[in-house]
Motif scaffolding. Structure first.
Motif, PDB file in Angstrom:
ATOM      1  N   PRO A 252       0.822  -1.226   0.000  1.00  0.00           N
ATOM      2  CA  PRO A 252       0.000   0.000   0.000  1.00  0.00           C
ATOM      3  C   PRO A 252       0.847   1.264   0.000  1.00  0.00           C
ATOM      4  CG  PRO A 252      -0.012  -1.023   2.160  1.00  0.00           C
ATOM      5  CD  PRO A 252       0.665  -2.000   1.241  1.00  0.00           C
ATOM      6  N   TRP A 253       2.118   1.147   0.287  1.00  0.00           N
ATOM      7  CA  TRP A 253       3.034   2.289   0.302  1.00  0.00           C
ATOM      8  C   TRP A 253       3.571   2.612  -1.084  1.00  0.00           C
ATOM      9  CZ3 TRP A 253       6.901  -0.715  -1.438  1.00  0.00           C
ATOM     10  CH2 TRP A 253       6.893  -2.052  -1.028  1.00  0.00           C
ATOM     11  N   ALA A 254       3.220   1.818  -2.086  1.00  0.00           N
ATOM     12  CA  ALA A 254       3.745   2.026  -3.440  1.00  0.00           C
ATOM     13  C   ALA A 254       2.693   2.665  -4.340  1.00  0.00           C
ATOM     14  CB  ALA A 254       4.178   0.692  -4.043  1.00  0.00           C
ATOM     15  N   ALA A 255       3.130   3.585  -5.193  1.00  0.00           N
ATOM     16  CA  ALA A 255       2.283   4.051  -6.287  1.00  0.00           C
ATOM     17  C   ALA A 255       2.310   2.991  -7.383  1.00  0.00           C
ATOM     18  CB  ALA A 255       2.805   5.379  -6.813  1.00  0.00           C
ATOM     19  N   VAL A 256       1.240   2.897  -8.153  1.00  0.00           N
ATOM     20  CA  VAL A 256       1.144   1.881  -9.201  1.00  0.00           C
ATOM     21  C   VAL A 256       0.719   2.547 -10.508  1.00  0.00           C
ATOM     22  CG1 VAL A 256       0.043  -0.267  -9.938  1.00  0.00           C
ATOM     23  CG2 VAL A 256       0.524   0.110  -7.508  1.00  0.00           C
ATOM     24  N   ASN A 257       1.469   2.266 -11.559  1.00  0.00           N
ATOM     25  CA  ASN A 257       1.157   2.773 -12.893  1.00  0.00           C
ATOM     26  C   ASN A 257       0.804   1.597 -13.797  1.00  0.00           C
ATOM     27  OD1 ASN A 257       0.950   4.237 -15.257  1.00  0.00           O
ATOM     28  ND2 ASN A 257       3.160   4.469 -15.539  1.00  0.00           N
ATOM     29  N   LEU A 258      -0.452   1.519 -14.207  1.00  0.00           N
ATOM     30  CA  LEU A 258      -0.869   0.503 -15.174  1.00  0.00           C
ATOM     31  C   LEU A 258      -0.660   1.077 -16.573  1.00  0.00           C
ATOM     32  CD1 LEU A 258      -2.255  -2.227 -15.872  1.00  0.00           C
ATOM     33  CD2 LEU A 258      -4.437  -0.986 -15.842  1.00  0.00           C
ATOM     34  N   MET A 259       0.121   0.374 -17.360  1.00  0.00           N
ATOM     35  CA  MET A 259       0.463   0.882 -18.696  1.00  0.00           C
ATOM     36  C   MET A 259      -0.224   0.013 -19.760  1.00  0.00           C
ATOM     37  SD  MET A 259       4.436   1.986 -18.115  1.00  0.00           S
ATOM     38  CE  MET A 259       5.088   0.356 -18.206  1.00  0.00           C
ATOM     39  N   THR A 260      -0.903   0.663 -20.686  1.00  0.00           N
ATOM     40  CA  THR A 260      -1.692  -0.076 -21.677  1.00  0.00           C
ATOM     41  C   THR A 260      -1.164   0.112 -23.103  1.00  0.00           C
ATOM     42  OG1 THR A 260      -3.253   1.751 -22.014  1.00  0.00           O
ATOM     43  CG2 THR A 260      -3.769   0.201 -20.250  1.00  0.00           C
ATOM     44  N   ALA A 292     -11.040  -0.488  -9.552  1.00  0.00           N
ATOM     45  CA  ALA A 292     -11.785  -1.058  -8.433  1.00  0.00           C
ATOM     46  C   ALA A 292     -10.894  -1.383  -7.233  1.00  0.00           C
ATOM     47  CB  ALA A 292     -12.513  -2.320  -8.888  1.00  0.00           C
ATOM     48  N   ARG A 293      -9.620  -1.393  -7.426  1.00  0.00           N
ATOM     49  CA  ARG A 293      -8.725  -1.818  -6.338  1.00  0.00           C
ATOM     50  C   ARG A 293      -8.422  -0.672  -5.382  1.00  0.00           C
ATOM     51  NH1 ARG A 293      -7.370  -6.944  -6.693  1.00  0.00           N
ATOM     52  NH2 ARG A 293      -7.602  -7.877  -8.759  1.00  0.00           N
ATOM     53  N   ARG A 294      -8.196  -1.052  -4.142  1.00  0.00           N
ATOM     54  CA  ARG A 294      -7.888  -0.063  -3.106  1.00  0.00           C
ATOM     55  C   ARG A 294      -6.387   0.179  -3.097  1.00  0.00           C
ATOM     56  NH1 ARG A 294      -9.319  -1.257   2.240  1.00  0.00           N
ATOM     57  NH2 ARG A 294      -9.733   0.951   2.583  1.00  0.00           N
ATOM     58  N   ILE A 295      -5.949   0.873  -4.107  1.00  0.00           N
ATOM     59  CA  ILE A 295      -4.544   1.293  -4.227  1.00  0.00           C
ATOM     60  C   ILE A 295      -4.553   2.807  -4.114  1.00  0.00           C
ATOM     61  CG2 ILE A 295      -2.570   1.446  -5.807  1.00  0.00           C
ATOM     62  CD1 ILE A 295      -3.467  -1.302  -6.938  1.00  0.00           C
ATOM     63  N   GLY A 296      -3.780   3.353  -3.191  1.00  0.00           N
ATOM     64  CA  GLY A 296      -3.918   4.763  -2.840  1.00  0.00           C
ATOM     65  C   GLY A 296      -3.430   5.722  -3.908  1.00  0.00           C
ATOM     66  N   ASP A 297      -2.386   5.355  -4.601  1.00  0.00           N
ATOM     67  CA  ASP A 297      -1.757   6.271  -5.560  1.00  0.00           C
ATOM     68  C   ASP A 297      -1.705   5.559  -6.906  1.00  0.00           C
ATOM     69  OD1 ASP A 297      -0.411   8.337  -6.734  1.00  0.00           O
ATOM     70  OD2 ASP A 297       1.413   8.126  -5.548  1.00  0.00           O
ATOM     71  N   LYS A 298      -2.709   5.817  -7.738  1.00  0.00           N
ATOM     72  CA  LYS A 298      -2.836   5.106  -9.015  1.00  0.00           C
ATOM     73  C   LYS A 298      -2.515   6.025 -10.175  1.00  0.00           C
ATOM     74  CE  LYS A 298      -6.841   2.404  -7.592  1.00  0.00           C
ATOM     75  NZ  LYS A 298      -8.295   2.350  -7.732  1.00  0.00           N
ATOM     76  N   LEU A 299      -1.820   5.460 -11.163  1.00  0.00           N
ATOM     77  CA  LEU A 299      -1.582   6.168 -12.418  1.00  0.00           C
ATOM     78  C   LEU A 299      -2.001   5.241 -13.554  1.00  0.00           C
ATOM     79  CD1 LEU A 299       1.025   6.733 -10.358  1.00  0.00           C
ATOM     80  CD2 LEU A 299       1.672   8.227 -12.230  1.00  0.00           C
TER      81      LEU A 299
END
Ligand code: SF4
Length: 307
Positions: A252-260, A292-299
């Motif tokens: 939960p401490w990580a930002a996540v970037n989903l790349m398409t 839909a996911r509970r990820i605090g810092d999403k890109l």
């Protein structure tokens, strides 16, 4: 350095890079250079642990001697928005052989590409790019982890407030992470595969999932962490969903970037499952899963994702 003792609940926004990064700790930098110089005699600075003497020349999986080679550098406007403009520096050599690698030649023949640049001269170029607006120096490739000594020697000529971004596949070791703590401000990690079988087929790596999740957990509290996951054609259920689920529950401490924007330049014209582009239905399904996911810092594709 011990991990951050403050637990962060899923869904809690975490620190972003527009906050001032920690300065490079000069004592830690000296210690890290000494560690890498010694480790290169029986190289075990990444997860391959080849045991070869890189001071004597290239002999390991990465094919690199002790010195690094640069094959391009520029102000990069296409990284995550929070790092733009980044000063991207591309170093030859890697410890993976990904089927869809965009820089295959520089990875597989690292001494045949790029140029040798003295660390002091590279530091001068970093200062120049910073004066042109770079907010960080982004070591990429190839891979920084297999070029760790060259990078550390370069940073010895940079001011302590240099924001170092480490753009890595995280095929490294806990010891390397420990030595880079206090030097790297932002860990920009590719979590590519959601299981060992896809990792073996597509990057020739073994024991991928256990290794990557163990090392990702080790990053907690060691600087800003931003995890990239590239959606690959036909890998929504086997790679994307398990990766996002793990990050939601464990980082939960990580930002996540989903790349398409998967673009397999090297495979263009080939008729393999990995040579195509992403189906729009897959993009919609992956994006919906991510939202839909509970990820605090999403890109999403580098842009902060509005809820
Ligand atoms: S950095 Fe290169 S030589 Fe050293 S362990 Fe990794 S792949 Fe092998």
């Amino acid at each position: 350095m011990s991990p951050n003792p403050q637990a962060i609940r899923p869904g809690t926004p975490v620190a972003r890079s527009d906050q001032k990064p920690a300065a490079i700790d000069s004592a830690r930098l000296d210690a890290a250079i000494a560690w890498a110089e010694a480790a290169y005699h029986h190289c075990d600075v990444c997860a391959e642990r080849c045991g070869v003497d890189r001071h004597a020349g290239p002999a390991g999986v990465c094919g690199l001697p002790a010195e690094g080679r640069i094959y391009k550098e520029y102000l990069h406007l296409g990284e995550e928005r929070r790092f733009v403009p980044a000063h991207a520096i591309y170093l030859t050599g890697c410890n993976f052989r990904c089927a869809f690698c965009s820089d295959w030649d520089q990875v597989t023949a690292p001494l045949a590409h790029g140029v040798s640049v003295d660390p002091r001269a590279l530091a001068a170029r970093i200062a120049q790019r910073r004066s042109e607006g770079a907010v960080c120096v982004d070591f990429v490739g190839g891979l920084p982890d297999v070029n760790v000594l060259y990078i550390l020697r370069t940073l010895a000529h940079c001011p302590p407030d240099t924001h170092v971004v480490w753009n890595t596949n995280l095929w490294t070791t806990e010891i390397a992470i420990d030595h880079l703590t206090g030097i790297v401000a932002t860990w920009l990690v590719d979590l590519k595969f959601g299981n060992d079988e896809c990792a073996r087929k597509l990057s020739r790596s073994k024991d991928y999932w256990a290794t990557l999740t163990r090392l990702l957990a080790h990053l907690e509290g060691r600087g800003e962490v931003l995890v990239r996951h590239l959606l690959m054609p036909g890998h929504l259920d086997c790679c994307t969903r398990p990766t996002l689920a793990w990050l939601e529950s464990n980082a939960p401490w990580a930002a996540v970037n989903l790349m398409t924007g998967y673009a397999p330049y090297r495979l263009r014209g080939a008729r393999t499952p990995m040579s195509g582009h992403i189906d729009s239905a897959e993009v919609r399904a992956a994006t919906a899963d991510f939202r839909a996911r509970r990820i605090g810092d999403k890109l999403l594709d580098g842009q902060e994702l509005a809820e």
